[in-house]
Design a protein around this motif. Structure first.
Motif, PDB file in Angstrom:
ATOM      1  N   VAL A   1       0.840  -1.192   0.000  1.00 50.48           N
ATOM      2  CA  VAL A   1       0.000   0.000   0.000  1.00 50.48           C
ATOM      3  C   VAL A   1       0.873   1.239   0.000  1.00 50.48           C
ATOM      4  N   LEU A   2       0.310   2.329  -0.498  1.00 53.40           N
ATOM      5  CA  LEU A   2       0.962   3.631  -0.504  1.00 53.40           C
ATOM      6  C   LEU A   2       0.153   4.538   0.406  1.00 53.40           C
TER       7      LEU A   2
ATOM      8  N   THR B   1      -2.799   7.495   6.107  1.00 53.37           N
ATOM      9  CA  THR B   1      -3.989   7.048   5.391  1.00 53.37           C
ATOM     10  C   THR B   1      -3.584   6.317   4.125  1.00 53.37           C
ATOM     11  N   VAL B   2      -4.140   5.134   3.914  1.00 53.36           N
ATOM     12  CA  VAL B   2      -3.853   4.370   2.699  1.00 53.36           C
ATOM     13  C   VAL B   2      -4.554   5.015   1.520  1.00 53.36           C
ATOM     14  N   LEU B   3      -3.768   5.404   0.502  1.00 50.34           N
ATOM     15  CA  LEU B   3      -4.331   6.023  -0.700  1.00 50.34           C
ATOM     16  C   LEU B   3      -4.445   5.048  -1.857  1.00 50.34           C
TER      17      LEU B   3
ATOM     18  N   ARG C   1      -4.591   0.401  -7.552  1.00 49.61           N
ATOM     19  CA  ARG C   1      -5.974   0.829  -7.447  1.00 49.61           C
ATOM     20  C   ARG C   1      -6.115   1.775  -6.268  1.00 49.61           C
ATOM     21  N   LYS C   2      -7.012   2.701  -6.412  1.00 47.89           N
ATOM     22  CA  LYS C   2      -7.248   3.731  -5.395  1.00 47.89           C
ATOM     23  C   LYS C   2      -8.118   3.168  -4.281  1.00 47.89           C
ATOM     24  N   VAL C   3      -7.778   3.527  -3.056  1.00 50.36           N
ATOM     25  CA  VAL C   3      -8.581   3.157  -1.894  1.00 50.36           C
ATOM     26  C   VAL C   3      -9.431   4.375  -1.526  1.00 50.36           C
ATOM     27  N   HIS C   4     -10.739   4.208  -1.561  1.00 47.35           N
ATOM     28  CA  HIS C   4     -11.658   5.300  -1.248  1.00 47.35           C
ATOM     29  C   HIS C   4     -11.777   5.475   0.264  1.00 47.35           C
ATOM     30  N   ALA C   5     -12.310   6.612   0.688  1.00 50.57           N
ATOM     31  CA  ALA C   5     -12.448   6.939   2.109  1.00 50.57           C
ATOM     32  C   ALA C   5     -13.298   5.916   2.862  1.00 50.57           C
ATOM     33  N   ASP C   6     -14.255   5.288   2.173  1.00 44.93           N
ATOM     34  CA  ASP C   6     -15.119   4.304   2.840  1.00 44.93           C
ATOM     35  C   ASP C   6     -14.496   2.907   2.874  1.00 44.93           C
ATOM     36  N   GLY C   7     -13.257   2.776   2.373  1.00 50.13           N
ATOM     37  CA  GLY C   7     -12.561   1.482   2.387  1.00 50.13           C
ATOM     38  C   GLY C   7     -12.761   0.649   1.135  1.00 50.13           C
TER      39      GLY C   7
ATOM     40  N   TRP D   1      -8.667  -2.000 -10.881  1.00 52.09           N
ATOM     41  CA  TRP D   1      -7.211  -1.992 -11.078  1.00 52.09           C
ATOM     42  C   TRP D   1      -6.870  -1.119 -12.277  1.00 52.09           C
ATOM     43  N   MET D   2      -5.840  -0.297 -12.128  1.00 54.00           N
ATOM     44  CA  MET D   2      -5.382   0.580 -13.198  1.00 54.00           C
ATOM     45  C   MET D   2      -3.926   0.236 -13.502  1.00 54.00           C
ATOM     46  N   GLU D   3      -3.533   0.481 -14.729  1.00 51.94           N
ATOM     47  CA  GLU D   3      -2.143   0.295 -15.129  1.00 51.94           C
ATOM     48  C   GLU D   3      -1.624   1.626 -15.639  1.00 51.94           C
ATOM     49  N   PRO D   4      -0.349   1.932 -15.364  1.00 51.90           N
ATOM     50  CA  PRO D   4       0.199   3.175 -15.913  1.00 51.90           C
ATOM     51  C   PRO D   4       0.263   3.091 -17.426  1.00 51.90           C
TER      52      PRO D   4
END
Length: 92
Positions: free
Chosen positions: A48-49, A54-56, A69-75, A80-83
């Motif tokens: 995680v980053l 806070t995990v983003l 993938r982005k972690v939203h505020a609600d968990g 999944w995204m690729e650069p």
């Protein structure tokens, strides 16, 4: 928002100090000064980053390519995204 990912291999200072050939993933959020440097300890590797505790993002690296993938505020998670591209960098 997307992340730029760079796979860095090498580094003479660490090799001289530890005797191991270091590998890192550098994550950079364009348009901001937010970045992360993650040492690759095994492949495949997941992690995680965080920012201010806070995990983003969550990432997965298979040894050749990285996705995140982005972690939203609600968990919950985004898809999944690729650069668009992943830079491979060799250092002395």
């Amino acid at each position: 928002m997307t992340l730029d990912v760079t796979h860095v291999q090498g580094g003479m200072r660490e090799f001289e100090r530890t005797g191991t050939y270091p590998e890192y993933l550098l994550f950079n959020m364009p348009g901001t000064r937010q970045s992360w440097k993650v040492k690759i300890k095994k492949t495949p590797q997941e992690g995680v980053l965080k920012s201010k505790g806070t995990v983003l993002y969550e990432y997965s690296f298979d040894g050749h390519y990285c996705k995140f993938r982005k972690v939203h505020a609600d968990g919950s998670y985004s898809e999944w995204m690729e650069p668009e591209f992943m830079i491979n960098q060799m250092r002395d």
